[in-house]
Design an enzyme around this catalytic site. Sequence first.
Site, PDB file in Angstrom:
ATOM      1  N   ASN A   1      10.496  15.085  49.594  1.00  0.00           N
ATOM      2  CA  ASN A   1       9.560  14.019  49.956  1.00  0.00           C
ATOM      3  C   ASN A   1       9.376  12.977  48.862  1.00  0.00           C
ATOM      4  O   ASN A   1       9.008  11.831  49.139  1.00  0.00           O
ATOM      5  CB  ASN A   1       8.207  14.607  50.328  1.00  0.00           C
ATOM      6  CG  ASN A   1       7.607  15.457  49.224  1.00  0.00           C
ATOM      7  OD1 ASN A   1       8.133  16.533  48.916  1.00  0.00           O
ATOM      8  ND2 ASN A   1       6.521  15.011  48.627  1.00  0.00           N
TER       9      ASN A   1
ATOM     10  N   HIS B   1       9.298  18.519  52.008  1.00  0.00           N
ATOM     11  CA  HIS B   1       8.608  18.614  53.299  1.00  0.00           C
ATOM     12  C   HIS B   1       9.561  19.211  54.339  1.00  0.00           C
ATOM     13  O   HIS B   1      10.753  18.890  54.380  1.00  0.00           O
ATOM     14  CB  HIS B   1       8.181  17.228  53.791  1.00  0.00           C
ATOM     15  CG  HIS B   1       7.012  16.646  53.062  1.00  0.00           C
ATOM     16  ND1 HIS B   1       6.341  17.281  52.052  1.00  0.00           N
ATOM     17  CD2 HIS B   1       6.399  15.439  53.223  1.00  0.00           C
ATOM     18  CE1 HIS B   1       5.357  16.506  51.618  1.00  0.00           C
ATOM     19  NE2 HIS B   1       5.381  15.375  52.311  1.00  0.00           N
TER      20      HIS B   1
ATOM     21  N   GLN C   1       4.101  20.384  54.799  1.00  0.00           N
ATOM     22  CA  GLN C   1       4.218  19.373  53.758  1.00  0.00           C
ATOM     23  C   GLN C   1       3.797  19.904  52.393  1.00  0.00           C
ATOM     24  O   GLN C   1       2.743  20.509  52.236  1.00  0.00           O
ATOM     25  CB  GLN C   1       3.397  18.139  54.149  1.00  0.00           C
ATOM     26  CG  GLN C   1       3.961  17.451  55.383  1.00  0.00           C
ATOM     27  CD  GLN C   1       3.164  16.241  55.827  1.00  0.00           C
ATOM     28  OE1 GLN C   1       2.854  16.106  57.008  1.00  0.00           O
ATOM     29  NE2 GLN C   1       2.835  15.344  54.905  1.00  0.00           N
TER      30      GLN C   1
ATOM     31  N   SER D   1       3.153  17.985  46.531  1.00  0.00           N
ATOM     32  CA  SER D   1       3.499  16.756  45.814  1.00  0.00           C
ATOM     33  C   SER D   1       3.199  15.523  46.650  1.00  0.00           C
ATOM     34  O   SER D   1       3.041  14.431  46.108  1.00  0.00           O
ATOM     35  CB  SER D   1       4.969  16.759  45.399  1.00  0.00           C
ATOM     36  OG  SER D   1       5.812  16.922  46.523  1.00  0.00           O
TER      37      SER D   1
ATOM     38  N   CYS E   1       6.165   9.659  54.238  1.00  0.00           N
ATOM     39  CA  CYS E   1       7.246  10.572  53.854  1.00  0.00           C
ATOM     40  C   CYS E   1       7.698  11.457  55.011  1.00  0.00           C
ATOM     41  O   CYS E   1       8.898  11.663  55.220  1.00  0.00           O
ATOM     42  CB  CYS E   1       6.810  11.425  52.660  1.00  0.00           C
ATOM     43  SG  CYS E   1       5.196  12.202  52.837  1.00  0.00           S
TER      44      CYS E   1
ATOM     45  N   LYS F   1      -0.129   8.403  61.661  1.00  0.00           N
ATOM     46  CA  LYS F   1       0.964   7.668  61.017  1.00  0.00           C
ATOM     47  C   LYS F   1       2.310   8.066  61.597  1.00  0.00           C
ATOM     48  O   LYS F   1       3.164   7.206  61.882  1.00  0.00           O
ATOM     49  CB  LYS F   1       0.973   7.941  59.507  1.00  0.00           C
ATOM     50  CG  LYS F   1      -0.168   7.344  58.728  1.00  0.00           C
ATOM     51  CD  LYS F   1      -0.080   7.833  57.272  1.00  0.00           C
ATOM     52  CE  LYS F   1      -1.330   7.555  56.494  1.00  0.00           C
ATOM     53  NZ  LYS F   1      -1.300   8.169  55.145  1.00  0.00           N
TER      54      LYS F   1
END
Length: 346
Positions: free
Chosen positions: A322, A249, A159, A162, A132, A221
């Site tokens: 997000n 986010h 972030q 959720s 995300c 990531k």
Amino acid sequence: MGYKVVVVGATGNVGREMLNILAERQFPIADIAAVASSRSVGDMVEFGETGREIKVQNLEHFDFTGWDIALFAAGSGPARIYAPKAASQGCVVIDNSSLFRMDHDVPLIVPEVNPEAIDGYKKRMIIANPNCSTAQMVVALKPLHDAAIIKRVVVSTYQSVSGAGKDGMDELFTQSRAIFVGDEPVNEKFTKRIAFNVIPHIDSFLGPDSGMDGYTKEEWKMTVETRKILDPDIEVTATCVRVPVFVGHSEAINVEFEMPITVAKAQSLLREAPGIMLVDKREDGGYVTPVECVGDYATFVSRVRKDPTVEHGLALWCVSDNLRKGAALNAVQIAELLGRRHLKKG
């Protein structure tokens, strides 16, 4: 004529949002199935605001034969077992987990950024949806990279809970309530208290053999996915932080370019780029916060300014829902792209 679509993990936050967005965008559907684990079998889920409810079926027994597209929002564990099964039965999988993202034979797609990469989907019949935080960042970076070639990105994320699923949202709520009534907040989902706090830790820590010792998997990531989606030569370093926000986010992004680019040029490019909403007024409230992005399709960019510490540098603020662009919306956009370029049933 339309597509037969399966939503796997249909009872979770992202799965429900996928159903909402399929309905909102009037994705051409001939039939739709909601699939989840055995504990949710028989539950009813809403197909957006269409008034239609769909009964949840058991993933373990579901036959993907004859279905066109499966949107997976069930996590890496189920994806490992059932995504290859669906693909082998002729159903194209669009997976939201991290499992297949760095597989060389699986396209990792953000439609506004690298739509042509989807042409490789037939190798595995699987397409990966990015992390995300990566998705919204590369949408913001793409027009700037095309104009001036990005050398290096330094990003700090803020972030929402959720991103950790329903349990994360529940923990923020229950901890906040406990603090207000004078009770001791309990940590279950997060490593430290999330209510009225920030936690510089998302996902597991990497070790010395990873090449990114001390970073977390979430930070890894963002690094490797940005390179795969946008350009393998871009250097990325990330610090990912969980904040007490329910949805949305945010990212503070510092970008260093190979060529000169002015603030005015960057603003012009961002204003015209697909998927971006530029809200950049140098005044009180002239920027977007997570509360304002919830429920919106756009990736919002604000606070574009020159970085005077490098020869060609900019700093900017990026916010997105997000659960939408970071997950469900991007998956549906991939399905739309797949339909336009290859399946052509819509």
